[in-house]
Design an enzyme around this catalytic site. Structure first.
Site: not given
Ligand code: P1T
Length: 379
Positions: A46, A98, A170, A195
């Site tokens: 962890r 988001y 972000d 992403k």
């Molecule tokens: O999905 P996750 O890995 O938990 O990330 C969240 C997140 C954080 N910041 C931004 C700018 C994001 O676009 C996202 C996740 N976004 C999508 C799933 C989407 O389709 O926009």
């Protein structure tokens, strides 16, 4: 070391026992100790794992940070960052953000006494007006999701510093290949590594990088204590994805520029949001703070209704209707009901996010096929 060399080599050394060129997937939960607390640097998985360490050093290298910590998802990374705040603290975030970030701030942290103001960060005077003595964090998303607005990172990082707040960016939509917020003065950068970093739509992953040692010490305490860690296989997949970050992003951006132009000239399109277009309000700022304009586009049809947008989205073949972005394949989505569905309609609309908005994540297919796909969906 320059960016592409770092993407291949930062944090990665042939493995000591076998010479394996790729960091192995250390699929273990614990590590042998020769006497209590006598070990080779890892005690319990962890807290740390060598596959994760390699990835953390790699992302730190790409973002120009001294440290990085990886998480089970982008929102887990955000959750750990937000725990730097205390009840009574105030946070300022962009009003175009988001939907999951909005949900985390308003439905998880607000009930614990962390207040969040959402403002249009393209207008710095609005951010300034939202500052309070209790403001401890400025949360910047740029380009914004889904309206692709460009926010001035260095101006807001300065504002945060002067008011004793932490600036967090972000950087999911740009990736470190196109934008490095710490070089622009920000304190912390985070990613949904799901992403562009991982890049193949096969893993959920988050990362936070910073050279702010007190912040990173607290973040590592969160990793150890609340445990939202990624597994070694996911770290490996992200690490493998990052090796081709620059070639994937370059191809996707080139495709996105052609597609944005095509949409901008199309009679059945009313508005295109893409920072690479000369008429985009953030075009000049994007040129200054990004190395290129990214591969996300959003637009509305001249038949500006949700029905027309839905019909369009169900007609594309190569643009798969799905949440997420930044993978090699092109995706199309309906932010109002999908990624941003948890933002109340009136709040969404006040920020400019209409029910008729369509979002594209442009992939690395042949652009002629992508254009033909969109063209057919207009018919
Ligand atoms: O999905 P996750 O890995 O938990 O990330 C969240 C997140 C954080 N910041 C931004 C700018 C994001 O676009 C996202 C996740 N976004 C999508 C799933 C989407 O389709 O926009």
């Amino acid at each position: 070391m320059k960016f592409n060399t770092k993407a291949i080599h930062a944090g990665q050394h042939p493995e000591a026992t076998s010479g394996a060129v790729m960091p192995p997937i250390f699929q273990t939960s614990t590590y042998a100790q020769s006497a209590p607390n006598q070990h080779l640097g890892y005690d319990y998985a962890r807290v740390g794992n060598p596959t994760r360490t390699a990835l953390e050093q790699l992302i730190a290298g790409l973002e120009g940070a001294e440290q990085c910590a990886c998480f089970a998802s982008g929102v887990a990374a955000m959750d750990a960052i937000l725990k730097y705040l205390r009840p009574g603290d105030h946070l300022i975030a962009s009003n175009d953000i988001y939907g999951g970030s909005y949900r985390l701030f308003t439905q998880v942290f607000a009930p614990y006494g962390i207040e969040c103001s959402f403002v249009d960060m393209t207008d710095l005077s609005l951010v300034e007006a939202a500052l309070k003595p209790s403001t401890k964090m400025i949360w910047i998303e740029t380009p914004t999701n889904p309206l692709l607005r460009i926010v001035d990172i260095s101006a807001l990082a300065d504002m945060a510093r002067q008011s004793g707040a932490l600036s967090v960016v972000d950087n999911t939509f740009a990736s470190p290949y196109l934008q490095r917020p710490l070089e622009l003065g920000a304190d912390v950068v985070m990613h949904s590594a799901t992403k562009y970093l991982a890049g193949h739509s096969d893993v959920i992953h988050g990362a936070v990088a910073s050279s702010h040692s007190e912040f990173m010490e607290k973040l590592r305490f969160q990793v150890k204590t609340t445990g939202a860690i990624p597994g070694p296989m996911d770290c490996y997949l992200t690490l493998r994805g990052i090796k081709t970050l620059s070639v994937r992003v370059e191809r996707a951006v080139s495709n996105a520029k052609t597609i944005a132009q095509f949409l901008d000239e199309h009679a059945k399109v009313s508005q295109v949001h893409y920072p690479g277009l000369a008429h985009h309000p953030g075009h000049e700022l994007a040129k200054r703070q990004m190395d290129d304009f990214g591969a996300m586009i959003s637009f509305t049809l001249s038949d500006d209704t949700q029905e027309a947008a839905s019909a369009f989205m169900s007609r594309t073949r190569y643009f798969t209707l799905a949440e997420s972005l930044g993978g090699v394949e092109s995706l199309i989505s309906h932010p109002a009901s999908m990624t941003h569905g948890s933002i109340p309609k009136d709040v969404r609309e006040a920020s400019g996010l209409k029910d008729s908005l369509i979002r594209l994540s442009v992939g690395i297919e042949d652009v002629e096929d992508l254009i033909a796909d969109l063209d057919a969906a207009f018919a």
